[in-house]
Design a protein around this motif. Structure first.
Motif, short mmCIF file in Angstrom:
data_model
loop_
_atom_site.label_atom_id
_atom_site.label_comp_id
_atom_site.label_asym_id
_atom_site.label_seq_id
_atom_site.Cartn_x
_atom_site.Cartn_y
_atom_site.Cartn_z
N GLY A 135 0.81 -1.21 0.00
CA GLY A 135 0.00 0.00 0.00
C GLY A 135 0.85 1.26 0.00
N GLY A 136 1.89 1.26 0.81
CA GLY A 136 2.80 2.41 0.85
C GLY A 136 3.58 2.55 -0.45
N ALA A 137 3.97 1.42 -1.03
CA ALA A 137 4.70 1.46 -2.30
C ALA A 137 3.83 2.06 -3.41
CB ALA A 137 5.16 0.06 -2.69
N LEU A 138 2.54 1.73 -3.39
CA LEU A 138 1.63 2.30 -4.38
C LEU A 138 1.44 3.80 -4.16
CD1 LEU A 138 -1.15 -0.46 -4.33
CD2 LEU A 138 0.52 -0.07 -6.14
N ARG A 139 1.28 4.18 -2.91
CA ARG A 139 1.01 5.59 -2.61
C ARG A 139 2.21 6.47 -2.89
NH1 ARG A 139 -2.87 8.59 -3.14
NH2 ARG A 139 -4.23 6.96 -2.26
N MET A 140 3.43 5.94 -2.70
CA MET A 140 4.64 6.75 -2.83
C MET A 140 5.51 6.38 -4.03
SD MET A 140 5.99 7.33 1.05
CE MET A 140 7.23 8.46 0.42
N ASN A 141 5.01 5.49 -4.90
CA ASN A 141 5.86 4.97 -5.96
C ASN A 141 7.19 4.53 -5.36
OD1 ASN A 141 6.89 4.24 -8.48
ND2 ASN A 141 7.57 6.32 -8.96
N GLY A 142 7.10 3.68 -4.34
CA GLY A 142 8.28 3.22 -3.63
C GLY A 142 9.32 2.63 -4.55
N GLY A 143 10.57 2.94 -4.26
CA GLY A 143 11.65 2.42 -5.07
C GLY A 143 12.94 2.30 -4.29
N ALA A 144 13.84 1.47 -4.80
CA ALA A 144 15.15 1.27 -4.18
C ALA A 144 16.00 0.44 -5.13
CB ALA A 144 15.02 0.56 -2.83
N TYR A 145 17.30 0.67 -5.07
CA TYR A 145 18.27 -0.17 -5.78
C TYR A 145 17.91 -0.37 -7.26
CZ TYR A 145 19.91 -0.88 -1.07
OH TYR A 145 20.38 -0.66 0.20
N GLY A 146 17.56 0.74 -7.90
CA GLY A 146 17.38 0.71 -9.34
C GLY A 146 16.00 0.37 -9.83
N GLY A 147 15.04 0.12 -8.94
CA GLY A 147 13.69 -0.21 -9.37
C GLY A 147 12.66 0.65 -8.66
N GLU A 148 11.52 0.86 -9.30
CA GLU A 148 10.41 1.60 -8.72
C GLU A 148 9.12 0.85 -8.97
OE1 GLU A 148 11.12 6.30 -8.72
OE2 GLU A 148 11.04 5.46 -10.74
N THR A 149 8.11 1.14 -8.17
CA THR A 149 6.82 0.48 -8.30
C THR A 149 6.25 0.67 -9.70
OG1 THR A 149 6.41 0.84 -5.94
CG2 THR A 149 4.51 0.32 -7.31
N LYS A 150 6.43 1.84 -10.27
CA LYS A 150 5.89 2.12 -11.60
C LYS A 150 6.47 1.19 -12.67
CE LYS A 150 9.28 5.63 -13.02
NZ LYS A 150 9.83 4.79 -14.10
N ASP A 151 7.63 0.61 -12.40
CA ASP A 151 8.27 -0.25 -13.40
C ASP A 151 7.58 -1.61 -13.54
OD1 ASP A 151 10.21 1.75 -13.65
OD2 ASP A 151 11.53 0.81 -12.17
N VAL A 152 6.83 -2.01 -12.51
CA VAL A 152 6.29 -3.38 -12.50
C VAL A 152 4.78 -3.44 -12.27
CG1 VAL A 152 8.46 -4.46 -11.79
CG2 VAL A 152 6.89 -3.59 -10.04
N LEU A 153 4.14 -2.33 -11.96
CA LEU A 153 2.71 -2.37 -11.66
C LEU A 153 1.87 -2.53 -12.92
CD1 LEU A 153 0.56 -1.97 -9.33
CD2 LEU A 153 0.30 0.34 -10.26
N VAL A 154 0.90 -3.43 -12.85
CA VAL A 154 -0.10 -3.59 -13.90
C VAL A 154 -1.37 -2.84 -13.52
CG1 VAL A 154 -1.56 -5.22 -15.17
CG2 VAL A 154 0.80 -5.84 -14.58
N GLU A 155 -1.83 -3.09 -12.29
CA GLU A 155 -3.10 -2.50 -11.84
C GLU A 155 -3.11 -2.40 -10.33
OE1 GLU A 155 -7.77 -3.52 -12.69
OE2 GLU A 155 -6.55 -5.09 -11.78
N ALA A 156 -3.70 -1.33 -9.82
CA ALA A 156 -3.93 -1.17 -8.39
C ALA A 156 -5.43 -1.08 -8.14
CB ALA A 156 -3.24 0.09 -7.86
#
Length: 306
Positions: A135-156
């Motif tokens: 939930g937090g990753a979705l709300r903040m586009n959480g990312g670390a170590y070269g990846g972000e939520t936006k890179d892998v999300l299909v649907e929320a």
């Protein structure tokens, strides 16, 4: 202590299955282990129960959703309104055909990364480096170590304040750095991620490398809230904090970490006020030293003590 409104809520929601608690302590819900009480703490039984609760809740009632509390500072005066804790009912993680993962909003990011690894799904290893929930990753586009939520999300998927189910494609999420364009009053309940085929042992090796990197550079075994300030465009927050001479700076038991100075630490007796004042002092010093305005990445909520 706030007025107890749980009785009135229960009477207006006779079919509610989740738990309501009045003046619930919030310090155990935050990694900083600080903060005043929540007027109401609601633990929904499942998404349907949460939707029912929201559909009958006064739209003017303030609502705050809490996961693991890793990026949260609850002020000492507490939260006047409803705090919603997404627990086990929202923590299910399932691997699906086509190298996909479905995860509840309450699922810890690290567990999602592990399920993906075990299923031979690559691309989600970066979640190992985010100490929060989906939930937090979705709300903040959480990312670390070269990846972000936006890179892998299909649907929320989420619920509106009226309890209506809504869904958002990756594009509709309006992702940017540590931000989503979805209205703040939408409560995310689950997400679908797309990975790629990979070798489980290789993926686990990537995750282990992230674990080692975090342990060697971040104060992971302390009462902290993770990264305190967002990185300004083209700059690193920790470098600005260090340049301003703030490494190790203290207010009472609140301290800027000497290991990684974009982390604030509660050494045990710090109040939320101490931690927030320390952060504001760091922002002032960085502004005076570098002319840069640091923005908080940690979410600060609630009211200060009078």
């Amino acid at each position: 202590m706030f007025p107890d409104i749980t009785g009135a809520l229960k009477s207006s929601m006779p079919n509610l299955r989740g738990k309501l608690e009045a003046n619930a302590p919030t310090a155990p819900l935050s990694w900083f282990r600080t903060g005043g009480p929540a007027q109401v703490l609601f633990s929904p039984a499942d998404a349907e129960d949460l939707g029912y609760f929201l559909s009958r809740l006064d739209p003017a009632m303030p609502v705050l959703v809490v996961g693991l509390g890793s990026n949260l500072l609850i002020r000492d005066g507490g939260w006047a309104g409803v705090m919603i804790r997404l627990g086990k009912a929202f923590s299910e993680i399932t691997s699906l055909p086509g190298y996909r993962i479905r995860a509840g909003a309450g699922a810890p990011d690290v567990k999602v990364a592990r399920v993906a690894a075990d299923a031979g799904i690559s691309g989600l290893s970066f979640l190992r480096g985010i100490p929060g929930t989906i939930g937090g990753a979705l709300r903040m586009n959480g990312g670390a170590y070269g990846g972000e939520t936006k890179d892998v999300l299909v649907e929320a998927v989420g619920l509106t304040r009226r309890g209506e189910r809504v869904s958002f494609s990756n594009q509709q999420m309006g992702f940017s750095y540590r931000h989503t364009g979805v209205p703040d009053d939408v409560i995310f309940t689950e997400a679908l991620f797309q990975g790629k085929p990979g070798d489980p042992e290789t993926i686990l090796g990537e995750m282990n490398a992230i674990t080692e990197a975090r342990s060697s550079t971040q104060p992971v075994n302390t009462r902290t809230g993770g990264s305190t300030f967002k990185n300004p465009p083209g700059l690193k927050a920790w470098e600005l904090v260090d340049k301003a001479g703030c490494r190790g700076l203290r207010i009472g038991d609140a301290q800027v970490s000497e290991m990684h100075c974009n982390f604030l630490i509660n050494h045990g007796a710090a109040t939320a006020t101490d931690i927030e004042n320390l952060g504001e002092d760091v922002r002032r010093r960085v502004r005076e030293t570098s002319g840069v305005e640091l923005d908080w990445e940690i979410k600060r909520v609630g009211q200060a003590l009078a």
